[in-house]
Design a protein around this motif. Structure first.
Motif, PDB file in Angstrom:
ATOM      1  N   ILE A  20       0.856  -1.186   0.000  1.00  0.00           N
ATOM      2  CA  ILE A  20       0.000   0.000   0.000  1.00  0.00           C
ATOM      3  C   ILE A  20       0.892   1.236   0.000  1.00  0.00           C
ATOM      4  CG2 ILE A  20      -1.762   1.290   1.252  1.00  0.00           C
ATOM      5  CD1 ILE A  20      -2.750  -1.326   2.409  1.00  0.00           C
ATOM      6  N   SER A  21       0.573   2.188  -0.858  1.00  0.00           N
ATOM      7  CA  SER A  21       1.381   3.396  -0.945  1.00  0.00           C
ATOM      8  C   SER A  21       0.517   4.583  -1.311  1.00  0.00           C
ATOM      9  CB  SER A  21       2.486   3.208  -1.992  1.00  0.00           C
ATOM     10  OG  SER A  21       1.917   2.903  -3.251  1.00  0.00           O
ATOM     11  N   ALA A  22       1.063   5.777  -1.071  1.00  0.00           N
ATOM     12  CA  ALA A  22       0.339   6.993  -1.447  1.00  0.00           C
ATOM     13  C   ALA A  22       0.199   7.017  -2.965  1.00  0.00           C
ATOM     14  CB  ALA A  22       1.103   8.215  -0.972  1.00  0.00           C
ATOM     15  N   PRO A  23      -0.944   7.417  -3.479  1.00  0.00           N
ATOM     16  CA  PRO A  23      -1.155   7.408  -4.931  1.00  0.00           C
ATOM     17  C   PRO A  23      -0.230   8.387  -5.642  1.00  0.00           C
ATOM     18  CG  PRO A  23      -2.950   8.564  -3.832  1.00  0.00           C
ATOM     19  CD  PRO A  23      -2.141   7.911  -2.755  1.00  0.00           C
ATOM     20  N   PRO A  24       0.215   8.045  -6.852  1.00  0.00           N
ATOM     21  CA  PRO A  24       1.038   8.980  -7.635  1.00  0.00           C
ATOM     22  C   PRO A  24       0.233  10.243  -7.939  1.00  0.00           C
ATOM     23  CG  PRO A  24       1.041   6.773  -8.601  1.00  0.00           C
ATOM     24  CD  PRO A  24      -0.029   6.788  -7.567  1.00  0.00           C
ATOM     25  N   ALA A  25       0.904  11.357  -8.035  1.00  0.00           N
ATOM     26  CA  ALA A  25       0.214  12.614  -8.336  1.00  0.00           C
ATOM     27  C   ALA A  25      -0.122  12.671  -9.822  1.00  0.00           C
ATOM     28  CB  ALA A  25       1.082  13.795  -7.951  1.00  0.00           C
ATOM     29  N   PRO A  26      -1.392  12.858 -10.184  1.00  0.00           N
ATOM     30  CA  PRO A  26      -1.738  12.968 -11.603  1.00  0.00           C
ATOM     31  C   PRO A  26      -1.175  14.254 -12.187  1.00  0.00           C
ATOM     32  CG  PRO A  26      -3.636  13.478 -10.229  1.00  0.00           C
ATOM     33  CD  PRO A  26      -2.562  12.983  -9.301  1.00  0.00           C
ATOM     34  N   VAL A  27      -0.703  14.192 -13.418  1.00  0.00           N
ATOM     35  CA  VAL A  27      -0.085  15.350 -14.068  1.00  0.00           C
ATOM     36  C   VAL A  27      -0.696  15.523 -15.453  1.00  0.00           C
ATOM     37  CG1 VAL A  27       2.067  16.353 -14.921  1.00  0.00           C
ATOM     38  CG2 VAL A  27       2.085  14.959 -12.839  1.00  0.00           C
ATOM     39  N   PHE A  28      -1.028  16.775 -15.786  1.00  0.00           N
ATOM     40  CA  PHE A  28      -1.525  17.046 -17.130  1.00  0.00           C
ATOM     41  C   PHE A  28      -0.384  16.913 -18.127  1.00  0.00           C
ATOM     42  CE2 PHE A  28      -5.048  19.318 -15.015  1.00  0.00           C
ATOM     43  CZ  PHE A  28      -6.103  18.794 -15.740  1.00  0.00           C
ATOM     44  N   PHE A  29      -0.635  16.177 -19.218  1.00  0.00           N
ATOM     45  CA  PHE A  29       0.377  16.039 -20.250  1.00  0.00           C
ATOM     46  C   PHE A  29       0.418  17.292 -21.119  1.00  0.00           C
ATOM     47  CE2 PHE A  29       0.991  11.387 -19.883  1.00  0.00           C
ATOM     48  CZ  PHE A  29       2.357  11.357 -20.118  1.00  0.00           C
ATOM     49  N   ASP A  30       1.603  17.606 -21.599  1.00  0.00           N
ATOM     50  CA  ASP A  30       1.769  18.684 -22.567  1.00  0.00           C
ATOM     51  C   ASP A  30       1.491  18.101 -23.948  1.00  0.00           C
ATOM     52  OD1 ASP A  30       2.378  20.980 -23.898  1.00  0.00           O
ATOM     53  OD2 ASP A  30       4.557  20.777 -23.708  1.00  0.00           O
ATOM     54  N   LEU A  31       0.221  18.081 -24.314  1.00  0.00           N
ATOM     55  CA  LEU A  31      -0.184  17.452 -25.571  1.00  0.00           C
ATOM     56  C   LEU A  31       0.390  18.197 -26.770  1.00  0.00           C
ATOM     57  CD1 LEU A  31      -3.955  16.822 -24.739  1.00  0.00           C
ATOM     58  CD2 LEU A  31      -2.060  15.221 -24.504  1.00  0.00           C
ATOM     59  N   ASP A  32       0.923  17.454 -27.713  1.00  0.00           N
ATOM     60  CA  ASP A  32       1.492  18.053 -28.928  1.00  0.00           C
ATOM     61  C   ASP A  32       0.429  18.068 -30.024  1.00  0.00           C
ATOM     62  OD1 ASP A  32       3.072  19.026 -30.919  1.00  0.00           O
ATOM     63  OD2 ASP A  32       4.286  17.216 -31.162  1.00  0.00           O
ATOM     64  N   ILE A  33      -0.501  19.008 -29.905  1.00  0.00           N
ATOM     65  CA  ILE A  33      -1.586  19.104 -30.887  1.00  0.00           C
ATOM     66  C   ILE A  33      -1.038  19.519 -32.255  1.00  0.00           C
ATOM     67  CG2 ILE A  33      -3.769  20.225 -31.451  1.00  0.00           C
ATOM     68  CD1 ILE A  33      -3.960  18.420 -29.027  1.00  0.00           C
ATOM     69  N   ALA A  34      -0.090  20.462 -32.253  1.00  0.00           N
ATOM     70  CA  ALA A  34       0.486  20.937 -33.522  1.00  0.00           C
ATOM     71  C   ALA A  34       1.149  19.781 -34.276  1.00  0.00           C
ATOM     72  CB  ALA A  34       1.492  22.049 -33.254  1.00  0.00           C
ATOM     73  N   GLY A  35       1.800  18.869 -33.523  1.00  0.00           N
ATOM     74  CA  GLY A  35       2.476  17.735 -34.149  1.00  0.00           C
ATOM     75  C   GLY A  35       1.522  16.795 -34.857  1.00  0.00           C
ATOM     76  N   VAL A  36       0.270  16.753 -34.392  1.00  0.00           N
ATOM     77  CA  VAL A  36      -0.740  15.902 -35.031  1.00  0.00           C
ATOM     78  C   VAL A  36      -0.961  16.349 -36.470  1.00  0.00           C
ATOM     79  CG1 VAL A  36      -3.145  15.164 -34.982  1.00  0.00           C
ATOM     80  CG2 VAL A  36      -1.885  15.433 -32.831  1.00  0.00           C
ATOM     81  N   PHE A  37      -1.082  17.668 -36.653  1.00  0.00           N
ATOM     82  CA  PHE A  37      -1.363  18.203 -37.989  1.00  0.00           C
ATOM     83  C   PHE A  37      -0.102  18.272 -38.851  1.00  0.00           C
ATOM     84  CE2 PHE A  37      -4.617  19.899 -35.119  1.00  0.00           C
ATOM     85  CZ  PHE A  37      -5.755  19.459 -35.771  1.00  0.00           C
ATOM     86  N   SER A  38       1.050  18.594 -38.256  1.00  0.00           N
ATOM     87  CA  SER A  38       2.283  18.675 -39.037  1.00  0.00           C
ATOM     88  C   SER A  38       2.714  17.304 -39.550  1.00  0.00           C
ATOM     89  CB  SER A  38       3.407  19.293 -38.192  1.00  0.00           C
ATOM     90  OG  SER A  38       3.715  18.475 -37.076  1.00  0.00           O
ATOM     91  N   ASN A  39       2.328  16.254 -38.837  1.00  0.00           N
ATOM     92  CA  ASN A  39       2.661  14.893 -39.264  1.00  0.00           C
ATOM     93  C   ASN A  39       1.518  14.211 -40.016  1.00  0.00           C
ATOM     94  OD1 ASN A  39       5.440  14.091 -38.054  1.00  0.00           O
ATOM     95  ND2 ASN A  39       4.412  15.107 -36.335  1.00  0.00           N
ATOM     96  N   GLY A  40       0.419  14.934 -40.203  1.00  0.00           N
ATOM     97  CA  GLY A  40      -0.709  14.396 -40.970  1.00  0.00           C
ATOM     98  C   GLY A  40      -1.300  13.131 -40.384  1.00  0.00           C
ATOM     99  N   LEU A  41      -1.539  13.116 -39.072  1.00  0.00           N
ATOM    100  CA  LEU A  41      -2.007  11.902 -38.392  1.00  0.00           C
ATOM    101  C   LEU A  41      -3.530  11.757 -38.413  1.00  0.00           C
ATOM    102  CD1 LEU A  41       0.428  11.970 -35.321  1.00  0.00           C
ATOM    103  CD2 LEU A  41       0.648  10.669 -37.443  1.00  0.00           C
ATOM    104  N   TYR A  42      -4.140  12.109 -39.518  1.00  0.00           N
ATOM    105  CA  TYR A  42      -5.599  12.065 -39.609  1.00  0.00           C
ATOM    106  C   TYR A  42      -6.121  10.630 -39.597  1.00  0.00           C
ATOM    107  CZ  TYR A  42      -4.357  16.729 -41.183  1.00  0.00           C
ATOM    108  OH  TYR A  42      -3.799  17.979 -41.248  1.00  0.00           O
ATOM    109  N   ALA A  43      -5.378   9.723 -40.216  1.00  0.00           N
ATOM    110  CA  ALA A  43      -5.801   8.324 -40.219  1.00  0.00           C
ATOM    111  C   ALA A  43      -5.774   7.739 -38.813  1.00  0.00           C
ATOM    112  CB  ALA A  43      -4.897   7.499 -41.143  1.00  0.00           C
ATOM    113  N   VAL A  44      -4.814   8.167 -38.000  1.00  0.00           N
ATOM    114  CA  VAL A  44      -4.722   7.693 -36.620  1.00  0.00           C
ATOM    115  C   VAL A  44      -5.921   8.189 -35.808  1.00  0.00           C
ATOM    116  CG1 VAL A  44      -3.340   7.726 -34.507  1.00  0.00           C
ATOM    117  CG2 VAL A  44      -2.205   7.618 -36.726  1.00  0.00           C
ATOM    118  N   ILE A  45      -6.262   9.466 -35.993  1.00  0.00           N
ATOM    119  CA  ILE A  45      -7.440  10.022 -35.313  1.00  0.00           C
ATOM    120  C   ILE A  45      -8.682   9.236 -35.706  1.00  0.00           C
ATOM    121  CG2 ILE A  45      -8.958  12.046 -35.118  1.00  0.00           C
ATOM    122  CD1 ILE A  45      -6.511  13.802 -35.616  1.00  0.00           C
TER     123      ILE A  45
END
Length: 430
Positions: A216-241
């Motif tokens: 039993i341990s203290a829960p890890p602290a949740p952290v917001f990810f720095d999402l790379d939204i720009a990278g989605v479009f620059s890499n053309g990941l539309y099929a993945v979406i």
């Protein structure tokens, strides 16, 4: 108060029955808090981050399902989609922050679709053989992932893959765990996947293959990810979406309707409070991406809770509460997930579950059978779910058109088929 809010009397249920159902559903699906971090951490996503994100997504989606939609259906990051996430990161050389960006965008689109009638249109437009082919292909994909991680199959230059060394300790433990879990499944033990993992872990501990620092341990602290939204479009990941979106929509909708029919909650073929039910997994997907996990979906394991008497959203609330308690056991779960022999049997067996739809494909009609076959064949061999989906959307309308059945295909399928064809020619995903 609880009885009235969840209309327990109207559904011939009770608080005790719903609590038992909630525990039953939780035990059948709790493996995801081990398997999901194990899969995503294999491509560099911090284990504790995925662990917390998995629980946050599960609690968020399941509470929405329980309180607002009031269905006994649990939500959590989906199997298959997590493996697809890992394969995209591994094969395309992109950061996981970029791929989380695709999950977040898919979640936002999913929310908009859930608020409109497009979701219903998409479900009715896409032919059954393609839907079942997608689900089955994902099943083979994750089963192969389990075979590979356990060492049961290994790379081979002459034949690509071959049988591994069955004398290796990890492989022996994997086979033992698979056998134990299969026996539990055959005996219809509630929570068979979870208990199979538990027994395998005990053997691993006995033979010094598994070590725990703390229980039993203290829960890890949740952290917001720095999402790379720009990278989605620059890499053309539309099929993945699109792949994330399409698979989640079919999986969730089919599961919700199936479980609701089992519970007798469908009314004249209609799905009451459908909008809130569909929003549950859509919001969980977007929220999960922000904290660090792959898309969420409704779990077919919810049927175990329904079989135990669950008929209302109280079952889902209990499941969410149990997931919350699980955050205090991250140390144990981290240790278990680090031993592939424990999680591999689950991947193999869940893959089997996903093959059920094959029986519903009209194999005697070539223009129905081949697109499904192509999807099922392509996904595991290319290690790409999106490629399998693309092949299906290209071959189905093509074969229908040359068979003189062009008018039987919805226009939206031709549009998707053309888009996928252009994508595969000019923007292939490797």
């Amino acid at each position: 108060m609880i009885e009235k809010f969840f209309a327990l009397k109207e559904h011939n249920s009770s608080v005790k029955t719903e609590v038992v159902a909630g525990f039953t559903t939780f035990l059948t699906m709790v493996y995801i808090v081990v398997v999901n971090p194990a899969i995503l951490s294999s491509v560099g996503v911090p284990f504790e981050q995925v662990f917390m994100a998995t629980i946050i997504a599960a609690v968020t989606g399941t509470l929405i399902m329980g309180i607002f939609a009031r269905y006994p259906v649990a939500i959590a990051p989906g199997m298959g989609l997590n493996a697809y996430f890992a394969s995209v990161v591994a094969t395309q050389g992109l950061s996981y922050q970029t791929i989380f960006g695709t999950v977040f965008i898919a979640g936002l689109i999913f929310i908009l679709i859930s608020l409109s009638k497009f979701r219903e249109l998409l479900i009715t437009a896409i032919p059954s053989s393609v839907k079942y082919g997608i689900t089955s292909g994902i099943g083979l994909f994750i089963a192969f992932l389990g075979l590979k991680s356990s060492g049961i199959v290994v790379p081979n230059e002459a034949t690509m893959i071959t049988l591994g060394d069955l004398h290796q300790p990890g492989t022996v433990l994997s086979l033992a765990g698979l056998l134990i879990t299969l026996i539990l499944m055959a005996r219809r033990v509630n929570g068979a996947l979870f208990f199979g993992m538990l027994i395998t872990a005990v053997f691993g501990y006995m033979f010094n293959m598994l070590k725990f620092d703390k229980v039993i341990s203290a829960p890890p602290a949740p952290v917001f990810f720095d999402l790379d939204i720009a990278g989605v479009f620059s890499n053309g990941l539309y099929a993945v979406i699109f792949a994330f979106l399409l698979v989640t929509i079919f999986d969730t909708t089919g599961t919700m309707i199936g479980v609701s029919e089992q519970a007798g909650l469908m009314k004249d073929g209609k799905f009451p409070r459908a909008k809130m039910a569909f929003l549950g997994d859509a919001i969980a997907t977007a929220a999960g991406a922000m904290f660090g996990t792959s898309p969420s979906t409704a779990y077919i394991e919810s049927s175990a809770g329904v079989a135990a008497g669950g008929r209302t959203g109280l079952t889902s609330v209990i499941v969410a509460a149990l997931f919350t308690i699980a955050i205090f056991f991250s140390g144990v779960i981290s240790a278990i997930s680090s031993l592939p022999a424990i999680t591999a049997p689950v991947l193999i067996i869940v893959g089997c579950f996903m093959m059920e739809g094959l029986a519903r494909i009209d194999w005697k009609s070539f223009d129905e059978a081949f697109p499904a076959f192509a999807i099922i064949l392509t996904m595991p061999l290319t290690s790409s779910i999106s490629t399998g989906i693309a092949i299906g959307f290209i071959t189905y309308p093509l074969l229908k058109a040359v068979s003189g059945k062009a008018k039987t295909v919805h226009p939206i399928i031709y549009i998707f088929g053309f888009i996928f064809l252009i994508q595969m020619i000019f923007f292939p995903t490797h």
